[in-house]
Design a protein around this motif. Structure first.
Motif, PDB file in Angstrom:
ATOM      1  N   ALA A 163       9.686  -6.965 -14.891  1.00 40.93           N
ATOM      2  CA  ALA A 163       8.988  -6.406 -13.727  1.00 40.93           C
ATOM      3  C   ALA A 163       9.225  -4.904 -13.615  1.00 40.93           C
ATOM      4  N   LEU A 164      10.447  -4.464 -13.880  1.00 40.50           N
ATOM      5  CA  LEU A 164      10.756  -3.035 -13.802  1.00 40.50           C
ATOM      6  C   LEU A 164      10.043  -2.258 -14.906  1.00 40.50           C
ATOM      7  N   LEU A 165       9.966  -2.843 -16.106  1.00 40.14           N
ATOM      8  CA  LEU A 165       9.244  -2.187 -17.191  1.00 40.14           C
ATOM      9  C   LEU A 165       7.755  -2.092 -16.865  1.00 40.14           C
ATOM     10  N   LEU A 166       7.195  -3.155 -16.310  1.00 42.81           N
ATOM     11  CA  LEU A 166       5.789  -3.126 -15.900  1.00 42.81           C
ATOM     12  C   LEU A 166       5.555  -2.034 -14.863  1.00 42.81           C
ATOM     13  N   SER A 167       6.440  -1.952 -13.877  1.00 45.33           N
ATOM     14  CA  SER A 167       6.295  -0.932 -12.844  1.00 45.33           C
ATOM     15  C   SER A 167       6.376   0.468 -13.438  1.00 45.33           C
ATOM     16  N   TYR A 168       7.290   0.648 -14.381  1.00 44.55           N
ATOM     17  CA  TYR A 168       7.423   1.958 -15.036  1.00 44.55           C
ATOM     18  C   TYR A 168       6.142   2.332 -15.776  1.00 44.55           C
ATOM     19  N   LEU A 169       5.588   1.389 -16.537  1.00 45.59           N
ATOM     20  CA  LEU A 169       4.381   1.676 -17.313  1.00 45.59           C
ATOM     21  C   LEU A 169       3.195   1.983 -16.409  1.00 45.59           C
ATOM     22  N   VAL A 170       3.051   1.202 -15.342  1.00 42.32           N
ATOM     23  CA  VAL A 170       1.921   1.405 -14.433  1.00 42.32           C
ATOM     24  C   VAL A 170       2.021   2.749 -13.733  1.00 42.32           C
ATOM     25  N   HIS A 171       3.190   3.078 -13.205  1.00 39.44           N
ATOM     26  CA  HIS A 171       3.319   4.321 -12.446  1.00 39.44           C
ATOM     27  C   HIS A 171       3.367   5.538 -13.357  1.00 39.44           C
TER      28      HIS A 171
ATOM     29  N   THR B 144      -6.789   9.799 -19.364  1.00 45.00           N
ATOM     30  CA  THR B 144      -6.751   8.500 -18.702  1.00 45.00           C
ATOM     31  C   THR B 144      -6.616   8.741 -17.219  1.00 45.00           C
ATOM     32  N   SER B 145      -7.707   8.659 -16.506  1.00 47.82           N
ATOM     33  CA  SER B 145      -7.681   8.992 -15.089  1.00 47.82           C
ATOM     34  C   SER B 145      -7.272   7.837 -14.227  1.00 47.82           C
ATOM     35  N   ALA B 146      -7.370   6.599 -14.713  1.00 46.76           N
ATOM     36  CA  ALA B 146      -6.983   5.439 -13.929  1.00 46.76           C
ATOM     37  C   ALA B 146      -5.728   4.844 -14.515  1.00 46.76           C
ATOM     38  N   GLY B 147      -4.994   4.128 -13.681  1.00 43.43           N
ATOM     39  CA  GLY B 147      -3.713   3.588 -14.110  1.00 43.43           C
ATOM     40  C   GLY B 147      -3.833   2.554 -15.199  1.00 43.43           C
ATOM     41  N   TYR B 148      -4.993   1.931 -15.368  1.00 39.21           N
ATOM     42  CA  TYR B 148      -5.082   0.809 -16.286  1.00 39.21           C
ATOM     43  C   TYR B 148      -6.180   0.996 -17.322  1.00 39.21           C
ATOM     44  N   GLY B 149      -6.841   2.137 -17.273  1.00 38.80           N
ATOM     45  CA  GLY B 149      -8.041   2.297 -18.067  1.00 38.80           C
ATOM     46  C   GLY B 149      -7.852   2.141 -19.558  1.00 38.80           C
ATOM     47  N   SER B 150      -6.723   2.608 -20.111  1.00 38.78           N
ATOM     48  CA  SER B 150      -6.581   2.596 -21.555  1.00 38.78           C
ATOM     49  C   SER B 150      -6.423   1.202 -22.119  1.00 38.78           C
ATOM     50  N   ASP B 151      -6.119   0.213 -21.258  1.00 38.50           N
ATOM     51  CA  ASP B 151      -6.000  -1.149 -21.754  1.00 38.50           C
ATOM     52  C   ASP B 151      -7.359  -1.747 -22.066  1.00 38.50           C
TER      53      ASP B 151
ATOM     54  N   ASP C  94       0.823  -1.208   0.000  1.00 37.02           N
ATOM     55  CA  ASP C  94       0.000   0.000   0.000  1.00 37.02           C
ATOM     56  C   ASP C  94       0.859   1.261   0.000  1.00 37.02           C
ATOM     57  N   ARG C  95       2.050   1.156   0.551  1.00 38.38           N
ATOM     58  CA  ARG C  95       2.922   2.328   0.645  1.00 38.38           C
ATOM     59  C   ARG C  95       3.722   2.561  -0.636  1.00 38.38           C
ATOM     60  N   ILE C  96       4.284   1.501  -1.225  1.00 35.13           N
ATOM     61  CA  ILE C  96       5.189   1.697  -2.364  1.00 35.13           C
ATOM     62  C   ILE C  96       4.572   1.297  -3.697  1.00 35.13           C
ATOM     63  N   GLY C  97       3.485   0.550  -3.680  1.00 37.73           N
ATOM     64  CA  GLY C  97       2.847   0.135  -4.923  1.00 37.73           C
ATOM     65  C   GLY C  97       3.052  -1.346  -5.204  1.00 37.73           C
ATOM     66  N   THR C  98       2.074  -1.935  -5.869  1.00 36.66           N
ATOM     67  CA  THR C  98       2.102  -3.377  -6.121  1.00 36.66           C
ATOM     68  C   THR C  98       3.238  -3.777  -7.048  1.00 36.66           C
ATOM     69  N   THR C  99       3.395  -3.054  -8.151  1.00 39.84           N
ATOM     70  CA  THR C  99       4.414  -3.458  -9.117  1.00 39.84           C
ATOM     71  C   THR C  99       5.828  -3.241  -8.581  1.00 39.84           C
ATOM     72  N   ARG C 100       6.010  -2.243  -7.742  1.00 37.51           N
ATOM     73  CA  ARG C 100       7.335  -2.043  -7.152  1.00 37.51           C
ATOM     74  C   ARG C 100       7.674  -3.172  -6.187  1.00 37.51           C
ATOM     75  N   MET C 101       6.676  -3.634  -5.441  1.00 34.12           N
ATOM     76  CA  MET C 101       6.916  -4.773  -4.558  1.00 34.12           C
ATOM     77  C   MET C 101       7.195  -6.032  -5.373  1.00 34.12           C
ATOM     78  N   LEU C 102       6.480  -6.195  -6.474  1.00 36.97           N
ATOM     79  CA  LEU C 102       6.742  -7.332  -7.357  1.00 36.97           C
ATOM     80  C   LEU C 102       8.171  -7.281  -7.886  1.00 36.97           C
ATOM     81  N   ALA C 103       8.597  -6.110  -8.343  1.00 36.73           N
ATOM     82  CA  ALA C 103       9.959  -5.966  -8.864  1.00 36.73           C
ATOM     83  C   ALA C 103      10.994  -6.251  -7.780  1.00 36.73           C
ATOM     84  N   PHE C 104      10.721  -5.804  -6.559  1.00 35.48           N
ATOM     85  CA  PHE C 104      11.634  -6.083  -5.448  1.00 35.48           C
ATOM     86  C   PHE C 104      11.793  -7.584  -5.240  1.00 35.48           C
ATOM     87  N   GLY C 105      10.674  -8.303  -5.199  1.00 35.95           N
ATOM     88  CA  GLY C 105      10.736  -9.742  -4.976  1.00 35.95           C
ATOM     89  C   GLY C 105      11.447 -10.473  -6.096  1.00 35.95           C
TER      90      GLY C 105
END
Length: 259
Positions: free
Chosen positions: A231-239, A251-258, A120-131
């Motif tokens: 994972a880093l590319l995904l995080s970049y695109l999402v953020h 595009t008001s939401a992070g994923y709406g254009s998909d 919740d603090r750093i974002g889902t994709t950043r946590m994924l990239a960390f792991g």
């Protein structure tokens, strides 16, 4: 923890029938626990609208996430398939396997209690990239370490990395994919993991036979770097999409254009 460490230390001295009974009893206790746990009212499942599947498969971010999970599983196969052999070939006992798995599982349990707060603090994709990146680093380290102390120190890395990428991947699939396709999305994630494990075990088997443990883990590390890049590319695109949305883009939401 009890199974991985406690029983792992006792099993070498126990007769086979006692081991079998203990495993069956453990599964029965778990089944009783699940059955007795309070469950919420199930929401009736809605039929899958197949017209939305092409939209799902056109999403770049979905493909990046699935390929990240696939590559990460390919990279981790040497550990899951050959760790015990790796320990024994380094002249260490099964006790090391038991203790390292016990430490790893204990770390997983602790991480499960707090990982959502970090997400919740750093974002889902950043946590994924960390792991994913932490897992890749582990495989390179396994290629150069052999001592009991080093393996024990590495054990908590497993709990940190696995919990981070597992919870983050489930949450990211839920965020990327519309609710009407969420079950399908989770199924695709499980399929990517499973296929990666199968492919990785085959590669690891040949690598272990031809170039040994060091080469096997080096291959795992290199494949892990590919997973990191995804994972880093995904995080970049999402953020980037989130930042654009906050800046007043259409595009008001992070994923709406998909979709």
């Amino acid at each position: 923890m009890v199974t991985s460490c406690g029983l792992g230390l006792l099993y070498p001295q126990m007769p086979g029938h006692i081991i079998a009974v203990s495993i069956i009893a453990t599964h029965m206790l778990f089944a009783v626990f699940i059955s007795a746990s309070p469950m919420g009212e199930a929401t009736p499942a809605r039929g899958l609208d197949w017209r939305h599947i092409p939209s799902l498969l056109r999403s770049t971010k979905v493909w990046l996430l699935l390929s990240t999970l696939f590559l990460n599983r390919v990279a981790s196969a040497p550990f899951y398939g050959f760790y015990t052999i790796f320990v024994q070939e380094n002249g260490l006992s099964g006790e090391v396997v038991a203790w390292t798995w016990g430490l790893a599982v204990t770390t997983e349990i602790i991480m499960m209690l707090v990982v959502d707060r970090f997400i919740d603090r750093i974002g889902t994709t950043r946590m994924l990239a960390f792991g994913v990146c932490l897992e890749a680093a582990r495989w390179f380290v396994y290629a150069i370490v052999q001592s009991k102390t080093a393996l024990l120190l590495l054990a908590p890395w497993h709990g940190l990395a696995f919990t981070a990428l597992y919870v983050a991947s489930v949450r990211e699939l839920a965020e990327l994919i519309p609710a009407r396709l969420r079950s399908l999305g989770q199924g695709l994630g499980a399929a990517a993991n499973g296929l990666g494990q199968v492919v990785g075990l085959v590669i690891a088997g040949y690598a272990h036979q031809i170039i040994g443990n060091r080469g096997m883990f080096l291959i795992g590390g290199c494949v892990g770097l590919l997973a990191c890049a995804n994972a880093l590319l995904l995080s970049y695109l999402v953020h980037r999409r989130h930042d654009t949305g906050r800046g007043g883009s259409s595009t008001s939401a992070g994923y709406g254009s998909d979709w």
